[in-house]
Design a protein around this motif. Sequence first.
Motif, short mmCIF file in Angstrom:
data_model
loop_
_atom_site.label_atom_id
_atom_site.label_comp_id
_atom_site.label_asym_id
_atom_site.label_seq_id
_atom_site.Cartn_x
_atom_site.Cartn_y
_atom_site.Cartn_z
N ALA A 42 0.97 -1.23 -0.02
CA ALA A 42 0.06 -0.06 -0.07
C ALA A 42 0.91 1.12 0.00
N SER A 43 1.90 1.20 0.97
CA SER A 43 2.81 2.47 0.85
C SER A 43 3.55 2.82 -0.67
N LEU A 44 3.92 1.73 -1.25
CA LEU A 44 4.63 1.65 -2.35
C LEU A 44 3.71 2.25 -3.61
N ILE A 45 2.51 1.70 -3.47
CA ILE A 45 1.28 2.29 -4.60
C ILE A 45 1.13 3.67 -4.37
N SER A 46 1.04 3.94 -3.03
CA SER A 46 0.69 5.55 -2.63
C SER A 46 1.89 6.38 -3.14
N TYR A 51 3.95 10.63 -6.80
CA TYR A 51 5.03 11.01 -7.78
C TYR A 51 4.84 10.77 -9.00
N SER A 52 3.69 10.25 -9.56
CA SER A 52 3.52 10.03 -10.97
C SER A 52 2.63 10.99 -11.53
N PRO A 53 2.74 11.43 -12.66
CA PRO A 53 1.70 12.42 -13.08
C PRO A 53 0.29 11.76 -13.30
N PRO A 54 -0.79 12.60 -12.93
CA PRO A 54 -2.12 12.23 -13.28
C PRO A 54 -2.44 11.43 -14.29
N ASN A 55 -3.55 10.66 -14.51
CA ASN A 55 -3.79 9.89 -15.63
C ASN A 55 -2.88 9.02 -16.18
N SER A 56 -1.68 8.82 -15.60
CA SER A 56 -0.65 7.80 -16.02
C SER A 56 -1.02 6.37 -15.49
N THR A 57 -0.11 5.40 -15.77
CA THR A 57 -0.37 3.93 -15.53
C THR A 57 0.32 3.56 -14.51
N ILE A 78 6.22 -3.04 -8.53
CA ILE A 78 5.30 -1.89 -8.95
C ILE A 78 6.20 -0.80 -9.76
N GLU A 79 5.49 -0.67 -11.13
CA GLU A 79 6.16 0.06 -11.95
C GLU A 79 5.34 1.24 -12.18
N ASP A 80 5.80 2.58 -12.26
CA ASP A 80 5.01 3.84 -12.50
C ASP A 80 5.88 4.97 -13.27
N ASN A 81 5.16 6.08 -13.67
CA ASN A 81 6.03 7.13 -14.38
C ASN A 81 6.60 8.01 -13.40
N GLY A 82 6.73 8.04 -12.19
CA GLY A 82 7.23 8.85 -11.60
C GLY A 82 8.68 8.92 -11.66
N PHE A 83 9.46 9.95 -11.01
CA PHE A 83 10.86 9.97 -10.95
C PHE A 83 11.59 8.82 -10.30
N ASN A 84 12.66 8.47 -10.66
CA ASN A 84 13.47 7.27 -10.27
C ASN A 84 13.91 7.36 -8.76
#
Length: 87
Positions: A42-46, A51-57, A78-84
Motif C-alpha cells: 500500500a505504501s509503494l502504491i501510494s 510522484y507519478s503524473p495524473p492519468n498515468s499507468t 510496482i512500476e510507475d511513471n514517476g521519477f526514479n
Amino acid sequence: VKSSLEILIKTAIKMNFNIKTLLKPNLMPFYGDEFRLKQVIASLISLSMEYSPPNSTIKISATNEISNTGKDLLVITIEDNGFNLDA
C-alpha cells in the motif's frame, strides 16, 4: 496484492490513474506477516500515485522465481511513471 489494491482503488480512480495488474496464476503462498506485507505494498502504491503524473499507468505484478541459491521467491513489482529513486 489484491487486498492492498482495494484499499487504494478509490483514490486511484479519483486521480484518474490506470492500474494494471499482472498476477501470475498459482502464486506460491506467502509465509510471513501478511499485515506488514499489505502495508508495504500500500505504501509503494501510494508513493507511485504521489510522484507519478495524473492519468498515468501504475503496473503491479507478482510472480514466483527461484533465487541463485535455489530458494523459492515471491517477487512483487510496482512500476510507475514517476521519477526514479536509487536503490
